[in-house]
Design a protein around this motif. Structure first.
Motif, PDB file in Angstrom:
ATOM      1  N   ASN A 144       0.816  -1.219   0.000  1.00  0.00           N
ATOM      2  CA  ASN A 144       0.000   0.000   0.000  1.00  0.00           C
ATOM      3  C   ASN A 144       0.850   1.270   0.000  1.00  0.00           C
ATOM      4  N   ILE A 145       0.158   2.401  -0.085  1.00  0.00           N
ATOM      5  CA  ILE A 145       0.774   3.717   0.028  1.00  0.00           C
ATOM      6  C   ILE A 145       0.040   4.462   1.131  1.00  0.00           C
ATOM      7  N   GLN A 146       0.801   5.026   2.072  1.00  0.00           N
ATOM      8  CA  GLN A 146       0.212   5.790   3.173  1.00  0.00           C
ATOM      9  C   GLN A 146       0.761   7.205   3.147  1.00  0.00           C
ATOM     10  N   THR A 147      -0.075   8.141   3.556  1.00  0.00           N
ATOM     11  CA  THR A 147       0.388   9.519   3.708  1.00  0.00           C
ATOM     12  C   THR A 147       0.050  10.000   5.107  1.00  0.00           C
ATOM     13  N   SER A 148       0.881  10.878   5.614  1.00  0.00           N
ATOM     14  CA  SER A 148       0.611  11.526   6.896  1.00  0.00           C
ATOM     15  C   SER A 148       1.251  12.907   6.865  1.00  0.00           C
ATOM     16  N   GLN A 149       0.775  13.773   7.725  1.00  0.00           N
ATOM     17  CA  GLN A 149       1.357  15.096   7.865  1.00  0.00           C
ATOM     18  C   GLN A 149       2.279  15.057   9.071  1.00  0.00           C
ATOM     19  N   GLU A 150       3.503  15.577   8.898  1.00  0.00           N
ATOM     20  CA  GLU A 150       4.470  15.571   9.988  1.00  0.00           C
ATOM     21  C   GLU A 150       5.079  16.942  10.188  1.00  0.00           C
ATOM     22  N   THR A 151       5.397  17.220  11.432  1.00  0.00           N
ATOM     23  CA  THR A 151       6.180  18.385  11.811  1.00  0.00           C
ATOM     24  C   THR A 151       7.275  17.873  12.723  1.00  0.00           C
ATOM     25  N   ARG A 152       8.512  18.214  12.406  1.00  0.00           N
ATOM     26  CA  ARG A 152       9.657  17.797  13.228  1.00  0.00           C
ATOM     27  C   ARG A 152      10.432  19.026  13.666  1.00  0.00           C
ATOM     28  N   VAL A 153      10.824  19.022  14.934  1.00  0.00           N
ATOM     29  CA  VAL A 153      11.636  20.101  15.499  1.00  0.00           C
ATOM     30  C   VAL A 153      13.058  19.575  15.642  1.00  0.00           C
ATOM     31  N   TRP A 154      14.013  20.292  15.065  1.00  0.00           N
ATOM     32  CA  TRP A 154      15.425  19.937  15.119  1.00  0.00           C
ATOM     33  C   TRP A 154      16.158  20.982  15.934  1.00  0.00           C
ATOM     34  N   GLN A 155      17.113  20.540  16.740  1.00  0.00           N
ATOM     35  CA  GLN A 155      17.895  21.449  17.581  1.00  0.00           C
ATOM     36  C   GLN A 155      19.381  21.175  17.367  1.00  0.00           C
ATOM     37  N   LYS A 156      20.135  22.251  17.158  1.00  0.00           N
ATOM     38  CA  LYS A 156      21.581  22.126  16.990  1.00  0.00           C
ATOM     39  C   LYS A 156      22.220  21.981  18.363  1.00  0.00           C
ATOM     40  N   GLN A 157      23.037  20.950  18.520  1.00  0.00           N
ATOM     41  CA  GLN A 157      23.684  20.660  19.797  1.00  0.00           C
ATOM     42  C   GLN A 157      24.987  21.450  19.930  1.00  0.00           C
ATOM     43  N   ALA A 158      25.549  21.466  21.125  1.00  0.00           N
ATOM     44  CA  ALA A 158      26.790  22.201  21.394  1.00  0.00           C
ATOM     45  C   ALA A 158      27.926  21.739  20.490  1.00  0.00           C
ATOM     46  N   ASP A 159      27.917  20.452  20.103  1.00  0.00           N
ATOM     47  CA  ASP A 159      28.983  19.923  19.240  1.00  0.00           C
ATOM     48  C   ASP A 159      28.729  20.197  17.759  1.00  0.00           C
ATOM     49  N   GLY A 160      27.639  20.913  17.443  1.00  0.00           N
ATOM     50  CA  GLY A 160      27.331  21.282  16.064  1.00  0.00           C
ATOM     51  C   GLY A 160      26.425  20.312  15.327  1.00  0.00           C
ATOM     52  N   HIS A 161      26.125  19.164  15.914  1.00  0.00           N
ATOM     53  CA  HIS A 161      25.243  18.183  15.276  1.00  0.00           C
ATOM     54  C   HIS A 161      23.783  18.536  15.541  1.00  0.00           C
ATOM     55  N   TRP A 162      22.936  18.250  14.572  1.00  0.00           N
ATOM     56  CA  TRP A 162      21.506  18.479  14.705  1.00  0.00           C
ATOM     57  C   TRP A 162      20.825  17.205  15.174  1.00  0.00           C
ATOM     58  N   LEU A 163      19.885  17.340  16.115  1.00  0.00           N
ATOM     59  CA  LEU A 163      19.094  16.210  16.595  1.00  0.00           C
ATOM     60  C   LEU A 163      17.612  16.545  16.513  1.00  0.00           C
ATOM     61  N   ASN A 164      16.814  15.544  16.159  1.00  0.00           N
ATOM     62  CA  ASN A 164      15.363  15.679  16.190  1.00  0.00           C
ATOM     63  C   ASN A 164      14.929  15.586  17.660  1.00  0.00           C
ATOM     64  N   VAL A 165      14.270  16.640  18.162  1.00  0.00           N
ATOM     65  CA  VAL A 165      13.905  16.678  19.577  1.00  0.00           C
ATOM     66  C   VAL A 165      12.400  16.505  19.802  1.00  0.00           C
ATOM     67  N   HIS A 166      11.589  16.712  18.746  1.00  0.00           N
ATOM     68  CA  HIS A 166      10.147  16.541  18.882  1.00  0.00           C
ATOM     69  C   HIS A 166       9.547  16.339  17.503  1.00  0.00           C
ATOM     70  N   PHE A 167       8.480  15.551  17.427  1.00  0.00           N
ATOM     71  CA  PHE A 167       7.706  15.471  16.192  1.00  0.00           C
ATOM     72  C   PHE A 167       6.250  15.237  16.500  1.00  0.00           C
ATOM     73  N   HIS A 168       5.431  15.616  15.536  1.00  0.00           N
ATOM     74  CA  HIS A 168       3.986  15.403  15.592  1.00  0.00           C
ATOM     75  C   HIS A 168       3.594  14.821  14.250  1.00  0.00           C
ATOM     76  N   ARG A 169       2.966  13.656  14.277  1.00  0.00           N
ATOM     77  CA  ARG A 169       2.525  13.002  13.036  1.00  0.00           C
ATOM     78  C   ARG A 169       1.050  12.722  13.139  1.00  0.00           C
ATOM     79  N   SER A 170       0.322  13.064  12.082  1.00  0.00           N
ATOM     80  CA  SER A 170      -1.104  12.754  12.022  1.00  0.00           C
ATOM     81  C   SER A 170      -1.359  11.862  10.828  1.00  0.00           C
ATOM     82  N   CYS A 171      -2.543  11.279  10.784  1.00  0.00           N
ATOM     83  CA  CYS A 171      -2.891  10.401   9.632  1.00  0.00           C
ATOM     84  C   CYS A 171      -3.639  11.194   8.604  1.00  0.00           C
TER      85      CYS A 171
END
Length: 171
Positions: A144-171
């Protein structure tokens, strides 16, 4: 103006950013924007980096790659998603269960034979150390094929790397 199944390419310049290629495709009725950015400006380059990291994260989910997933997510990741039934979940242990299920063979849709496309992405930079990415997630699997709406929050860490810190996914 566009037709389903056809791609149109365009080139555009925006201040110091040069869009190398811009293709608008329609995938099953959803406008899909794919960009390759070549930029000398910080904001467009940062946005392209974040979209690449986001795609890498989604590919790790589709491929059952928990190691990559853990390198891209903060250990205190929070989320709202259909699987949480309206509850805010904190930490990656909740998600590890689904990786483990896929490794054990779970249902055919849990096996890593998926392709994930980010459609209609929107990146909002919140200063130099945070960003919000909103998009439609299209997941193709053999059945099958599924779709959803997503919002992801990314935060840059002290070492310069980005991490995903929060997301919201709906159907």
């Amino acid at each position: 103006e566009y037709r389903v199944g056809r791609c149109y390419a365009a080139l555009a310049a925006h201040h110091t950013a040069l869009l190398d290629s811009l293709a608008l495709c329609v995938v099953r009725g959803t406008a899909h924007l794919r960009t390759t950015l070549m930029s000398t400006g910080a904001a467009p380059a940062m946005q392209a980096t974040l979209l690449e990291l986001n795609q890498k994260l989604l590919d790790s989910i589709a491929g059952g790659d928990l190691e990559t997933y853990n390198t891209l997510c903060d250990p205190t990741l929070t989320c709202f998603e259909p699987e949480t039934k309206g509850h805010l979940v904190e930490g990656v242990a909740f998600h590890k269960y689904f990786f483990d299920l896929a490794q054990r063979g779970g249902s055919s849709d849990d096996k890593p034979f998926k392709s994930t496309t980010i459609a209609s992405p929107h990146v909002r930079m919140l200063g130099d150390s945070a960003a919000v990415i909103s998009y439609v997630r299209i997941v193709q699997s053999p059945s099958n094929i599924q779709t959803s709406q997503e919002t992801r929050v990314w935060q840059k860490q002290a070492d310069g790397h980005w991490l995903n810190v929060h997301f919201h996914r709906s159907c």
